[in-house]
Design an enzyme around this catalytic site. Structure first.
Site, PDB file in Angstrom:
ATOM      1  N   TRP A 160       0.805  -1.207   0.000  1.00  0.00           N
ATOM      2  CA  TRP A 160       0.000   0.000   0.000  1.00  0.00           C
ATOM      3  C   TRP A 160       0.851   1.276   0.000  1.00  0.00           C
ATOM      4  O   TRP A 160       0.417   2.329   0.460  1.00  0.00           O
ATOM      5  CB  TRP A 160      -0.980   0.006   1.178  1.00  0.00           C
ATOM      6  CG  TRP A 160      -1.887  -1.195   1.129  1.00  0.00           C
ATOM      7  CD1 TRP A 160      -1.686  -2.388   1.742  1.00  0.00           C
ATOM      8  CD2 TRP A 160      -3.112  -1.301   0.388  1.00  0.00           C
ATOM      9  NE1 TRP A 160      -2.711  -3.261   1.435  1.00  0.00           N
ATOM     10  CE2 TRP A 160      -3.607  -2.619   0.609  1.00  0.00           C
ATOM     11  CE3 TRP A 160      -3.844  -0.435  -0.430  1.00  0.00           C
ATOM     12  CZ2 TRP A 160      -4.774  -3.082   0.036  1.00  0.00           C
ATOM     13  CZ3 TRP A 160      -5.017  -0.893  -0.990  1.00  0.00           C
ATOM     14  CH2 TRP A 160      -5.479  -2.206  -0.758  1.00  0.00           C
ATOM     15  N   LYS A 195      -5.978  -0.496  -5.072  1.00  0.00           N
ATOM     16  CA  LYS A 195      -6.743   0.747  -5.126  1.00  0.00           C
ATOM     17  C   LYS A 195      -5.984   1.788  -5.943  1.00  0.00           C
ATOM     18  O   LYS A 195      -4.771   1.689  -6.155  1.00  0.00           O
ATOM     19  CB  LYS A 195      -7.023   1.292  -3.720  1.00  0.00           C
ATOM     20  CG  LYS A 195      -8.200   0.603  -3.023  1.00  0.00           C
ATOM     21  CD  LYS A 195      -8.689   1.349  -1.793  1.00  0.00           C
ATOM     22  CE  LYS A 195      -9.949   0.697  -1.243  1.00  0.00           C
ATOM     23  NZ  LYS A 195     -10.462   1.405  -0.045  1.00  0.00           N
ATOM     24  N   ASP A 415     -32.789  -0.842 -16.466  1.00  0.00           N
ATOM     25  CA  ASP A 415     -33.571  -0.271 -15.373  1.00  0.00           C
ATOM     26  C   ASP A 415     -33.637   1.249 -15.492  1.00  0.00           C
ATOM     27  O   ASP A 415     -32.697   1.906 -15.962  1.00  0.00           O
ATOM     28  CB  ASP A 415     -32.938  -0.651 -14.030  1.00  0.00           C
ATOM     29  CG  ASP A 415     -33.730  -0.122 -12.859  1.00  0.00           C
ATOM     30  OD1 ASP A 415     -34.828  -0.654 -12.616  1.00  0.00           O
ATOM     31  OD2 ASP A 415     -33.278   0.840 -12.215  1.00  0.00           O
ATOM     32  N   GLU A 470     -37.324  -0.689 -19.066  1.00  0.00           N
ATOM     33  CA  GLU A 470     -38.281  -0.391 -18.005  1.00  0.00           C
ATOM     34  C   GLU A 470     -38.664   1.083 -18.128  1.00  0.00           C
ATOM     35  O   GLU A 470     -37.960   1.961 -17.639  1.00  0.00           O
ATOM     36  CB  GLU A 470     -37.677  -0.669 -16.625  1.00  0.00           C
ATOM     37  CG  GLU A 470     -38.697  -0.518 -15.511  1.00  0.00           C
ATOM     38  CD  GLU A 470     -38.098  -0.031 -14.198  1.00  0.00           C
ATOM     39  OE1 GLU A 470     -38.627  -0.406 -13.142  1.00  0.00           O
ATOM     40  OE2 GLU A 470     -37.112   0.729 -14.222  1.00  0.00           O
TER      41      GLU A 470
END
Length: 825
Positions: A160, A195, A415, A470
């Protein structure tokens, strides 16, 4: 295709529905003038057509048309003022400026992508370039973050500490780094945490890579943040697909499912458990398509998967990417196509683990989202994409390509399309069907162009893809091919239908149900665009509401579902109407059918995900399969009827037939009669009255028999309709002169119609029958039989009979009581 239309030649606009989650916002039910035996005008349809075939204008009404190269008239910039949609619906010509503008925008965007990226297909392979990708020389990581001033890649591989892994930024705001292999192996190991660390001003932030393929959280730590996980298993651990995609069916019969809540135990179920335990149930009930919810990673489980945090990551609660591949492959082996519920209408508002973490106050040109109010959905508490941004288009189009290529999904349910279509997102807007509501400055053309690009791309990659929208607004040409001037979806959800059923079940007595209103709701759609009909989806079951079965039977489902005791009036009514509501929705409501997991057998109660308000309980976030598996419980009857409904379409293809004619809506008798394909359907919603010798109009003369009967013993009925009775037709009036016919039908036959029953009749092929090739109703619908029962005294006591002296119908009723197990199948 649609039988209920206005007298004009133009297709009527689809009357919109309110989103089911907000019952108080629902529009008032539409009314049909007149009473008694109301008749509606019908469109003439060619019988021999098997697929829906509306008027064609310069291009085929088929999925494949969207994959044609831009050689058609509609795809030429010089001809955007002469789109085929104007011949399909002349009313659209009033909005020619709007359609010309959006088609030019679409063509300009497509041409620009082709010029700068090679092709739309190449552009959509962004997942092979962005994110973390390993090749023979090393590992390359790319991230679009133009607002960042410094950037590093950090993770387990470098403890990290990103000091030695500084990234470089190009002119387009893309950061990149190449890391050489270590001793011939990737420097970033498979299944290790990573990350993206970047600086904006004086502040450093750690974010999950936007293109990460897996994200996980330490479940042992309450409130722990998600970590990005580099997913690159060795060849020996990669799942290899063994089965090809099933071919596209004439009509999708969709089983909507949520993997996490698919088990009976109060816990999150896995992809492999769903594949091994639930998929066989779906196949046994004769569905041909599975629609998976909540596949994309979402940190908040109770969002039902609609607040996506990591768009390229498989939801880790239920397993790994390889586990999901196993599920899809298992479905394909069973002949089931798999659709994914994709959410490109908005993104989670989460900062630490979501895409929103890349927004640090920069301009919209340098962000995935719009700034200010335009970038925030007030009702959903989520961020809204900037669909005009080049890298947003790359991200979203590549997202679709990734799920189709890597996981073999056969299509998508989009959606929140209404939110995408309009700047107002449909909030506090009551759509009336006026075309000005659809094509104005309120229309978000950026989003429309994105959806046109997406549908063109998906159908080019996979011509047999199924893509469902939708949309509650009813926008015209949403489901017409892109090269005609449409948005390119294959189907839209018929969202007004479940609203109508909820309104009736909550607010009306049985005697107040309007046959005309029911028929109007089920058929009120644009005949040139396909719909998926459903009586209830996940929306109708979430906390605060109930399943249809529970609305019908409520607390008596806890004590009255044993088949070892007579059914109470509530249970008898509930099971009967559960079957009728779902069957008429399927048969009359659209060009496909959808059911949510568990509702096929009348799952009780509601859905409630674990949350602080229910003390993190999983009790209502599971499926109680033991209810339908227990032989002495009545759930098996509703399940058997669901199986038979789907089998009926498998045999007769009525869902894909363009022939749909409602001939009788009798308000006094509470009867609806209609034809769909080669079948004649009779629905008697009256709570008490049996009609002996009820006259039914039909198209072709001949002999008709029962194809499916909701009152059969095997479906928990009372066995009052005879299945060995031949119903012979009689001619009505002058051939070719509808006004002289019976209910505008040239022939008729008489039937027995008991209260709260529905029966489908098929015309016997007498020539085949004489050669032994004909089928009887028990052979057509094959379900597991149950022991024969005799009608109860309570059933007889509460029935009222009306007779027209039809002897064959009386015999049929007697046969229904005395037939063997086999003959009632």
């Amino acid at each position: 295709m649609l039988c209920i239309t206005s007298p004009s030649s133009s297709p009527a606009p689809l009357q919109p529905a309110r989103r089911s989650r907000a019952l108080s916002d629902r529009a008032a039910p539409p009314r049909i003038a007149g009473g008694g035996n109301v008749r509606l005008s019908v469109l003439s349809v060619q019988r021999e057509a098997r697929r829906p075939g509306p008027a064609k204008a310069k291009s085929k009404f088929a999925t494949a048309v969207t994959v044609q190269e831009d050689k058609t008239m509609a795809a030429s910039k010089d001809n955007v003022d002469h789109l085929p949609i104007y011949k399909l619906d002349p009313k659209l010509e009033e909005f020619k400026d709007h359609f010309s503008y959006r088609m030019k925008r679409y063509l300009d965007q497509k041409c620009s992508i082709e010029k700068n990226e090679g092709s739309l297909e190449e552009f959509s392979k962004g997942y092979l370039k962005y994110g973390i990708n390993t090749n023979k020389d090393g590992t390359v990581y790319r991230e679009w973050a133009p607002a960042a001033q410094e950037a590093q890649l950090i993770g387990d591989f470098n403890d990290w500490n990103g000091a030695n892994h500084q990234m470089e930024k190009d002119q387009f705001g893309v950061w990149s780094i190449k890391i050489d292999h270590v001793k011939g192996k990737p420097a970033i190991p498979h299944n290790s945490r990573v990350k993206f660390r970047f600086r904006h001003g004086a502040v450093w932030a750690d974010r999950i890579p936007a293109w990460i393929h897996y994200a996980a959280v330490d479940a042992s730590k309450f409130g722990a943040p998600y970590d990005g996980v580099h997913w690159d298993p060795p060849a020996s651990e990669r799942y290899m697909f063994k089965h090809p995609r099933p071919s596209k069916p004439d009509a999708p019969r969709i089983y909507e499912a949520h993997v996490g809540m698919s088990g009976e135990k109060p816990a999150v179920s896995t992809y492999r458990e769903f594949a091994d335990n639930v998929l066989p149930r779906i196949r046994a009930n004769n569905y041909n398509t599975v629609q998976l919810m909540a596949v994309m990673e979402h940190s908040y489980y109770a969002s039902f998967g609609y607040h996506v945090t990591n768009f390229f990551a498989v939801s880790s609660r239920s397993g790994t990417p390889e586990d999901l591949k196993y599920l899809v492959d298992k479905a394909h082996s069973l002949g089931l196509r798999v659709l994914m519920d994709v959410v490109h209408s908005h993104a989670s508002n989460n900062v630490t683990d979501g895409l929103n973490g890349y927004d640090v106050g920069q301009s919209t040109q340098e962000s995935y989202f719009h700034t200010g109010d335009r970038g925030y959905h007030k009702l959903w508490d989520s961020r809204l994409f900037n669909y005009a941004n080049w890298e947003v288009l790359r991200f979203l189009l590549s997202n679709l390509r990734y799920w189709m290529d890597e996981f073999m999904f056969d299509g998508f349910r989009f959606d929140g399309v209404t939110s995408m279509l309009y700047h107002h997102h449909g909030i506090n807007v009551g759509f009336t069907g006026n075309y000005k509501e659809y094509f104005s400055l309120d229309t978000d053309v950026d989003a429309v162009v994105y959806m046109m690009l997406a549908n063109h791309l998906m159908h080019k990659i996979l011509p047999e893809a199924t893509v469902v929208a939708e949309d509650v607004s009813g926008m015209p040409v949403l489901c017409r091919p892109v090269d005609e001037g449409g948005v390119g979806f294959d189907y839209r959800l018929a969202m007004a239908i479940p609203d109508r059923w909820i309104d009736y079940l909550k607010n009306k007595e049985d005697s107040e149900w309007s046959m005309g209103e029911i028929a109007h709701t089920l058929t009120n759609r644009r005949y040139t665009e396909k719909c998926i009909a459903y009586a209830e989806s996940h929306d109708q079951s979430i906390v605060g509401d109930k399943t249809i079965a529970f609305l019908l039977m409520d607390k008596e489902m806890y004590t009255g579902m044993s088949d070892l005791q007579p059914a109470s009036p509530t249970i008898d009514r509930g099971i009967a109407l559960q079957k009728m509501i779902h069957f008429i929705t399927m048969a009359l409501g659209g060009d496909g059918y959808l059911n949510f997991m568990g509702n096929e057998f009348g799952h009780p109660e509601w859905i409630d995900f674990p949350r602080e308000g229910n003390n993190w309980s999983y009790d209502k976030c599971r499926r109680q399969w033991s209810l339908v598996d227990t032989d002495h419980l009545r759930y098996k009857y509703m399940d058997a009827f669901d199986q038979a409904m789907n089998a009926l379409d498998e045999e007769f293809f009525f869902l894909s037939s363009p022939k749909q004619i409602v001939s009788d809506m009798n308000e006094e008798k509470k009867v609806i009669v209609f034809e769909r394909g080669d079948l004649v359907f009779v629905f008697n919603f009256h709570p008490k009255k049996t009609y002996d010798g009820y006259k039914v109009g039909c198209d072709l003369p001949g002999k008709y028999r029962v194809a499916l009967d909701s009152d059969a013993f095997v479906f928990g009925g009372h066995g009052r309709v005879g299945h060995d009775v031949d119903h012979f037709t009689s001619p009505e009036g002058v051939p070719g002169v509808p006004e002289t016919n019976f209910n505008n039908r040239p022939n008729s036959f008489k039937v027995l119609s008991p209260p709260r029953t529905c029966v489908a009749y098929y015309r016997v092929d007498e020539e085949a029958e004489t050669t032994g090739a004909g089928k009887t109703s028990p052979e057509i619908i094959d379900v597991d039989a149950t022991p024969l029962k005799t009608p109860t005294a309570t059933t007889e006591a509460h029935e009222e009979r009306e007779s027209t002296e039809d002897v064959s119908s009386k015999k049929g009723r007697q046969f229904g009581r005395q037939s063997s197990d086999k003959s009632t199948k």
